[in-house]
Design a protein around this motif. Structure first.
Motif, PDB file in Angstrom:
ATOM      1  N   LEU A  51      -4.252  -1.749  -4.349  1.00  0.00           N
ATOM      2  CA  LEU A  51      -3.679  -1.772  -3.007  1.00  0.00           C
ATOM      3  C   LEU A  51      -3.473  -3.225  -2.607  1.00  0.00           C
ATOM      4  O   LEU A  51      -4.440  -3.985  -2.493  1.00  0.00           O
ATOM      5  CB  LEU A  51      -4.610  -1.087  -2.009  1.00  0.00           C
ATOM      6  N   ILE A  52      -2.222  -3.603  -2.382  1.00  0.00           N
ATOM      7  CA  ILE A  52      -1.886  -4.982  -2.025  1.00  0.00           C
ATOM      8  C   ILE A  52      -1.478  -4.985  -0.560  1.00  0.00           C
ATOM      9  O   ILE A  52      -0.368  -4.600  -0.198  1.00  0.00           O
ATOM     10  CB  ILE A  52      -0.752  -5.525  -2.914  1.00  0.00           C
ATOM     11  N   ALA A  53      -2.398  -5.435   0.297  1.00  0.00           N
ATOM     12  CA  ALA A  53      -2.202  -5.293   1.744  1.00  0.00           C
ATOM     13  C   ALA A  53      -1.421  -6.469   2.332  1.00  0.00           C
ATOM     14  O   ALA A  53      -1.824  -7.079   3.322  1.00  0.00           O
ATOM     15  CB  ALA A  53      -3.558  -5.153   2.437  1.00  0.00           C
ATOM     16  N   GLY A  54      -0.288  -6.780   1.718  1.00  0.00           N
ATOM     17  CA  GLY A  54       0.623  -7.765   2.292  1.00  0.00           C
ATOM     18  C   GLY A  54       0.564  -9.144   1.678  1.00  0.00           C
ATOM     19  O   GLY A  54      -0.448  -9.577   1.125  1.00  0.00           O
ATOM     20  N   ASP A  55       1.693  -9.835   1.774  1.00  0.00           N
ATOM     21  CA  ASP A  55       1.840 -11.235   1.367  1.00  0.00           C
ATOM     22  C   ASP A  55       1.473 -11.473  -0.098  1.00  0.00           C
ATOM     23  O   ASP A  55       0.756 -12.418  -0.433  1.00  0.00           O
ATOM     24  CB  ASP A  55       1.031 -12.156   2.281  1.00  0.00           C
ATOM     25  N   LEU A  56       1.984 -10.628  -0.970  1.00  0.00           N
ATOM     26  CA  LEU A  56       1.854 -10.910  -2.399  1.00  0.00           C
ATOM     27  C   LEU A  56       2.585 -12.208  -2.726  1.00  0.00           C
ATOM     28  O   LEU A  56       2.141 -12.998  -3.561  1.00  0.00           O
ATOM     29  CB  LEU A  56       2.421  -9.751  -3.220  1.00  0.00           C
ATOM     30  N   PHE A  57       3.703 -12.443  -2.035  1.00  0.00           N
ATOM     31  CA  PHE A  57       4.499 -13.655  -2.242  1.00  0.00           C
ATOM     32  C   PHE A  57       4.459 -14.507  -0.976  1.00  0.00           C
ATOM     33  O   PHE A  57       4.263 -14.004   0.132  1.00  0.00           O
ATOM     34  CB  PHE A  57       5.946 -13.293  -2.592  1.00  0.00           C
ATOM     35  N   PHE A  82       0.539   0.719  -8.196  1.00  0.00           N
ATOM     36  CA  PHE A  82       0.534  -0.441  -7.299  1.00  0.00           C
ATOM     37  C   PHE A  82       1.147  -0.023  -5.960  1.00  0.00           C
ATOM     38  O   PHE A  82       2.275   0.490  -5.917  1.00  0.00           O
ATOM     39  CB  PHE A  82       1.350  -1.587  -7.898  1.00  0.00           C
ATOM     40  N   TYR A  83       0.411  -0.259  -4.881  1.00  0.00           N
ATOM     41  CA  TYR A  83       0.874   0.090  -3.540  1.00  0.00           C
ATOM     42  C   TYR A  83       1.015  -1.206  -2.754  1.00  0.00           C
ATOM     43  O   TYR A  83       0.026  -1.909  -2.506  1.00  0.00           O
ATOM     44  CB  TYR A  83      -0.108   1.044  -2.868  1.00  0.00           C
ATOM     45  N   LEU A  84       2.240  -1.538  -2.383  1.00  0.00           N
ATOM     46  CA  LEU A  84       2.556  -2.857  -1.839  1.00  0.00           C
ATOM     47  C   LEU A  84       3.069  -2.807  -0.404  1.00  0.00           C
ATOM     48  O   LEU A  84       4.093  -2.180  -0.131  1.00  0.00           O
ATOM     49  CB  LEU A  84       3.607  -3.540  -2.728  1.00  0.00           C
ATOM     50  N   LEU A  85       2.332  -3.477   0.483  1.00  0.00           N
ATOM     51  CA  LEU A  85       2.849  -3.809   1.811  1.00  0.00           C
ATOM     52  C   LEU A  85       3.510  -5.175   1.726  1.00  0.00           C
ATOM     53  O   LEU A  85       2.964  -6.090   1.091  1.00  0.00           O
ATOM     54  CB  LEU A  85       1.711  -3.875   2.828  1.00  0.00           C
ATOM     55  N   LYS A  86       4.646  -5.339   2.360  1.00  0.00           N
ATOM     56  CA  LYS A  86       5.317  -6.635   2.298  1.00  0.00           C
ATOM     57  C   LYS A  86       4.589  -7.695   3.110  1.00  0.00           C
ATOM     58  O   LYS A  86       4.512  -8.851   2.716  1.00  0.00           O
ATOM     59  CB  LYS A  86       6.760  -6.496   2.774  1.00  0.00           C
ATOM     60  N   GLU A 100      15.456  -2.411 -11.280  1.00  0.00           N
ATOM     61  CA  GLU A 100      15.040  -1.053 -10.953  1.00  0.00           C
ATOM     62  C   GLU A 100      13.580  -1.104 -10.527  1.00  0.00           C
ATOM     63  O   GLU A 100      12.773  -1.829 -11.116  1.00  0.00           O
ATOM     64  CB  GLU A 100      15.200  -0.142 -12.174  1.00  0.00           C
ATOM     65  N   LEU A 101      13.227  -0.349  -9.490  1.00  0.00           N
ATOM     66  CA  LEU A 101      11.855  -0.333  -9.008  1.00  0.00           C
ATOM     67  C   LEU A 101      10.974   0.355 -10.042  1.00  0.00           C
ATOM     68  O   LEU A 101      11.262   1.490 -10.445  1.00  0.00           O
ATOM     69  CB  LEU A 101      11.769   0.412  -7.673  1.00  0.00           C
ATOM     70  N   PRO A 102       9.908  -0.314 -10.524  1.00  0.00           N
ATOM     71  CA  PRO A 102       9.024   0.344 -11.497  1.00  0.00           C
ATOM     72  C   PRO A 102       8.485   1.662 -10.947  1.00  0.00           C
ATOM     73  O   PRO A 102       8.206   1.789  -9.751  1.00  0.00           O
ATOM     74  CB  PRO A 102       7.900  -0.683 -11.688  1.00  0.00           C
ATOM     75  N   GLY A 103       8.322   2.638 -11.824  1.00  0.00           N
ATOM     76  CA  GLY A 103       7.877   3.955 -11.399  1.00  0.00           C
ATOM     77  C   GLY A 103       6.473   3.985 -10.845  1.00  0.00           C
ATOM     78  O   GLY A 103       6.090   4.934 -10.153  1.00  0.00           O
ATOM     79  N   ASN A 104       5.663   2.947 -11.145  1.00  0.00           N
ATOM     80  CA  ASN A 104       4.283   2.898 -10.660  1.00  0.00           C
ATOM     81  C   ASN A 104       4.108   1.893  -9.517  1.00  0.00           C
ATOM     82  O   ASN A 104       2.992   1.484  -9.204  1.00  0.00           O
ATOM     83  CB  ASN A 104       3.318   2.559 -11.793  1.00  0.00           C
ATOM     84  N   LEU A 105       5.227   1.488  -8.880  1.00  0.00           N
ATOM     85  CA  LEU A 105       5.170   0.606  -7.715  1.00  0.00           C
ATOM     86  C   LEU A 105       5.646   1.385  -6.499  1.00  0.00           C
ATOM     87  O   LEU A 105       6.756   1.914  -6.467  1.00  0.00           O
ATOM     88  CB  LEU A 105       6.072  -0.620  -7.930  1.00  0.00           C
TER      89      LEU A 105
END
Length: 369
Positions: A51-57, A82-86, A100-105
């Protein structure tokens, strides 16, 4: 079921506030590598979701090497979701760059989006999240409906406060999320680890950033590992330190030192006693009070110490003291100068000490810093 909660990785951050171009480039590579190592850790420890709760980049414009590194590691681990909040540092550049969006993102919308994390083993662990915006934030709290029989994880990115504030897009009102059936509120935005009780049922947590980038992010950094027992729905939480380097701010009292070499010796002893790794980044803050006649050269001290650490800087917060009695019988220009400054009633003691210090340096032909 094991999950990782991380946030605020800030990949591709410039990092030029303290570091030169070469070391900043190395740190950017290290931070990317720390994220990739975390994914490898997940694979080696049977973690099923990150779980990526924002600001990966750190920015919407992501360098190709960083983008490909993240995309490749997601594709290389199809058994990890992978669960990504921007977050407030948009991931749009990364997402736009994907063919293409990866199937596990999995991504979130401005309305609540829910995912069942363990569909093959009961479907009783559910992740719900949303992207906070000025338009949606005020309405989200009333529209959050959870199944109390599930283990409910809610993921948001913003600054927590007790109640709903005016700046809705950047704040998370904890009071509005109590008694909603939340077991774990996975937050991002605050770069220090923090976990507290939300209500009698759940807790809220900031995992902090994966790597400290500046001296406002000192200490250990890493992620939180959740281990949920799928029948009882009891969860163990473990904070996992994972950073390649640590940052330290170290106060050093140099009172009583006679010159810069003495101060180097004191700083060396304090850093050795603190057992700071030579691969780390250090900000030394000089404290205490020094006589105005004491020679103090910060550049000299940095040059003597900097090779022992990846990066070292020194801040001078020492105060000055003047032994006026030692100048009472001095018939030189120096003595007369000190006596006149002492007699000036328009200056406080600290100002007098500074004026005397600079004056003595000028009289001695020294460079005034």
């Amino acid at each position: 079921m094991k999950l990782i909660h991380c946030a605020d990785v800030h990949l591709d951050s410039k990092l030029l506030a303290n570091l030169d171009e070469r070391k900043a480039k190395l740190r950017r590579e290290e931070i990317l590598n720390t994220f990739l190592r975390m994914v490898d850790y997940a694979a080696e420890n049977d973690v099923e979701a990150i779980l990526i709760a924002g600001d990966l980049f750190d920015t919407a414009r992501v360098q190709a090497g960083v983008r490909h590194g993240v995309e490749n590691t997601i594709l290389k681990h199809p058994d990890i979701d992978f669960y990504l909040l921007k977050g407030n540092h948009s991931a749009a550049g990364f997402l736009d760059g994907l063919a293409e969006l990866p199937g596990n993102l999995y991504l979130f919308d401005t309305e609540w989006t829910s995912f069942v994390l363990n569909p093959e083993s009961g479907g009783n662990i559910v992740l719900t999240g949303a992207e906070l915006t000025g338009e949606s934030a005020g309405l989200l709290y009333s529209s959050l409906v959870l199944d109390y029989d599930k283990f409910n994880i809610v993921m948001l990115h913003g600054q927590q406060q007790n109640y709903l504030g005016k700046n809705k897009a950047e704040t998370i009102a904890l009071g509005e999320l109590k008694n909603k059936g939340i077991d774990y509120l996975a937050l991002g935005h605050v770069h220090e680890y923090h976990m507290e009780e939300l209500d009698k049922r759940g807790r809220w947590c900031y995992p902090g950033c994966l790597e400290g980038r500046g001296f406002d992010e000192c200490g250990e950094h890493g992620f939180v590992l959740l281990d949920i027992e799928e029948e009882s729905l009891k969860c163990e939480y473990t904070r996992v330190p994972f950073a390649t380097r640590m940052l330290h701010t170290v106060p050093v009292d140099v009172s009583g030192c006679s010159n810069s070499s003495d101060m180097v010796d004191v700083v060396t002893d304090v850093l050795a006693e603190a057992q700071i790794s030579h691969k780390d980044m250090v900000k030394v803050v000089l404290t205490g009070r020094l006589d105005v006649t004491v020679e103090k050269n910060i550049d000299f001290m940095i040059k003597k110490l900097e090779d022992s650490y990846f990066f070292l800087k020194i801040y001078d917060e020492t105060g000055l003291v003047v032994d006026f009695d030692s100048f009472l019988l001095d018939e030189s220009l120096k003595g007369e100068f000190v006596r006149q400054v002492k007699a000036d009633e328009t200056m406080d003691e600290e100002t007098k000490a500074a004026v005397i210090r600079y004056g003595l340096q000028a009289l001695a032909g020294e460079v005034i810093e």
